[in-house]
Design an enzyme around this catalytic site. Structure first.
Site, short mmCIF file in Angstrom:
data_model
loop_
_atom_site.label_atom_id
_atom_site.label_comp_id
_atom_site.label_asym_id
_atom_site.label_seq_id
_atom_site.Cartn_x
_atom_site.Cartn_y
_atom_site.Cartn_z
N HIS A 52 -8.59 7.42 -2.03
CA HIS A 52 -7.47 8.31 -2.34
C HIS A 52 -7.56 8.80 -3.79
O HIS A 52 -6.82 8.33 -4.67
CB HIS A 52 -6.14 7.60 -2.09
CG HIS A 52 -5.84 7.46 -0.62
ND1 HIS A 52 -5.02 6.48 -0.12
CD2 HIS A 52 -6.26 8.18 0.44
CE1 HIS A 52 -4.94 6.61 1.20
NE2 HIS A 52 -5.69 7.63 1.56
N HIS A 85 -10.28 2.65 3.74
CA HIS A 85 -9.00 2.07 4.15
C HIS A 85 -9.05 1.41 5.51
O HIS A 85 -8.11 0.73 5.92
CB HIS A 85 -7.92 3.16 4.15
CG HIS A 85 -7.91 3.92 2.88
ND1 HIS A 85 -8.51 5.15 2.74
CD2 HIS A 85 -7.42 3.60 1.66
CE1 HIS A 85 -8.39 5.56 1.48
NE2 HIS A 85 -7.73 4.65 0.81
N GLU A 137 -4.35 2.43 5.84
CA GLU A 137 -4.78 1.03 6.00
C GLU A 137 -3.89 0.30 7.01
O GLU A 137 -4.37 -0.47 7.84
CB GLU A 137 -4.76 0.32 4.64
CG GLU A 137 -5.24 -1.11 4.76
CD GLU A 137 -5.09 -1.90 3.48
OE1 GLU A 137 -5.27 -1.34 2.39
OE2 GLU A 137 -4.79 -3.10 3.59
N SER A 233 -2.44 7.50 -3.60
CA SER A 233 -3.11 6.23 -3.87
C SER A 233 -2.06 5.15 -4.04
O SER A 233 -1.35 5.11 -5.05
CB SER A 233 -3.97 6.36 -5.13
OG SER A 233 -4.28 5.09 -5.64
N SER A 278 -9.17 3.72 -7.41
CA SER A 278 -10.05 4.77 -6.88
C SER A 278 -10.39 5.83 -7.94
O SER A 278 -10.82 6.93 -7.60
CB SER A 278 -9.38 5.42 -5.67
OG SER A 278 -8.03 5.71 -5.94
#
Ligand code: SF4
Length: 330
Positions: A52, A85, A137, A233, A278
């Site tokens: 992300h 994820h 996720e 994120s 990320s």
């Protein structure tokens, strides 16, 4: 050093958090796309954002990756990479049905939670999955055992839970949650379910915990904490919340240095700076340059942990890389 030092005589300073930025799972996922592009050539399809972060996605797009939402957008027989994820089992089945060459870049620490979900479901537990509704996720983990898993979205969600047998219940969690809020949710669940079992090991990953820990250290001294990261994120958004809870006077999430509003820095003497798991460090360096140009040239790195974990590339990719290397030698 673990403690921030005194404000330098120049007044304005930056407390730079470490650890920050890329974790082992993100590094592996991004490398997976890069290696796949090198090995198979463009285009390479990636289901969902590989991680992300806007900058990472744009960079990989420029190199030939095509990001799609679902497998059905991928031409039959093409290569598709699943994001860090994780995905539900049905996504693998869809890929098989379309004869896609699937490469799984799911972070091994997310896979670990999938394995726990499968194991407890096989033992017929009710599983309370603490996480954010709609997050990729959570969708992937819940898909491992939908008939056994209930989502608990924050402490208030704990009051809505119903279970079949209060002596056979376990909680698991998304890997990128706020550590403190998750403990609060578990405490609320335990007031209703005293026999609630905990996961065999922490589901919130080392990278999430470490980044929150160092932000808590610096936040009380900061007039403003800047977190570099994208809005989708989870771990980056949590860092802003953690900074504010820990005493920062203000906190902002920015994808790029250019998004920083000068008004946020007015009257500030100490700026805290960190980045989500990320985020490549070049974006943090851009923010440091931006801050230096506004008088915040003194940078003190506050280190609370040194991370050395790395993950190897997905097996299916390593196998093809090996075969290609052998063919090149022949
Ligand atoms: S944040 Fe944690 S779970 Fe997510 S990719 Fe990084 S190491 Fe893996």
């Amino acid at each position: 050093m673990t403690q921030a030092e005194a404000t330098p005589p120049t007044g304005k300073r930056v407390l730079l958090a470490k650890p920050r930025g890329y974790c082992a799972g993100v590094d592996r996922a991004v490398q997976t796309v890069e290696e796949a592009l090198r090995l198979y050539g463009a285009p390479i399809y990636v289901r969902k954002e590989i991680v992300h972060n806007k900058h990472v996605v744009r960079t990989l797009e420029a190199e030939g990756a095509i990001f799609v939402e679902e497998n059905e957008e991928v031409p039959e027989g093409a290569t598709v990479i699943f994001s860090a994820h994780g995905v539900a089992p049905e996504v693998y089945e869809q890929a098989r049905a379309r004869s896609l060459k699937a490469i799984d870049a799911t972070c091994p620490l997310v896979t670990k939670v999938h394995q726990e979900a499968k194991r407890f479901a096989a033992e017929d537990y009710d599983i309370l999955l603490i996480g954010h509704e709609g997050h990729e996720e959570v969708i992937g983990t819940a898909g491992e055992a939908p008939e056994h898993i209930q989502l608990v979205d924050g402490p208030d969600g704990a009051d809505k839970v119903t279970v079949r047998d209060p002596s056979k219940v376990v909680w698991l969690s998304q890997t990128t949650l706020s550590v403190d809020e998750t403990l609060e949710t578990v405490a609320r669940l335990k007031t209703r379910l005293p026999l609630l079992q905990s996961p065999p090991s922490d589901d919130i990953c080392y990278a999430t915990s470490n980044r929150q820990h160092v932000v808590k250290e610096i936040a009380p001294e900061c007039d403003v904490v800047l977190v570099v990261g994208s809005r989708n994120s989870s771990n980056s958004v949590r860092l802003v919340e953690v900074a504010l809870d820990a005493g920062a006077r203000a906190g902002h999430l920015v994808d790029f240095a250019t998004e920083i509003d000068d008004a946020w820095l007015e009257g500030a003497r100490t700026v805290g700076l960190t980045s989500g798991a990320s985020v490549p460090d070049e974006l943090v360096q851009d923010v440091l340059a931006h801050l230096a140009a506004r008088g915040f040239a003194d940078v003190e790195e506050v280190v609370t942990a040194n991370e050395r974990l790395t993950f190897s590339l997905p097996q299916e990719l390593k196998r093809d890389m090996k075969a290609a290397a052998a063919a090149a030698r022949a």
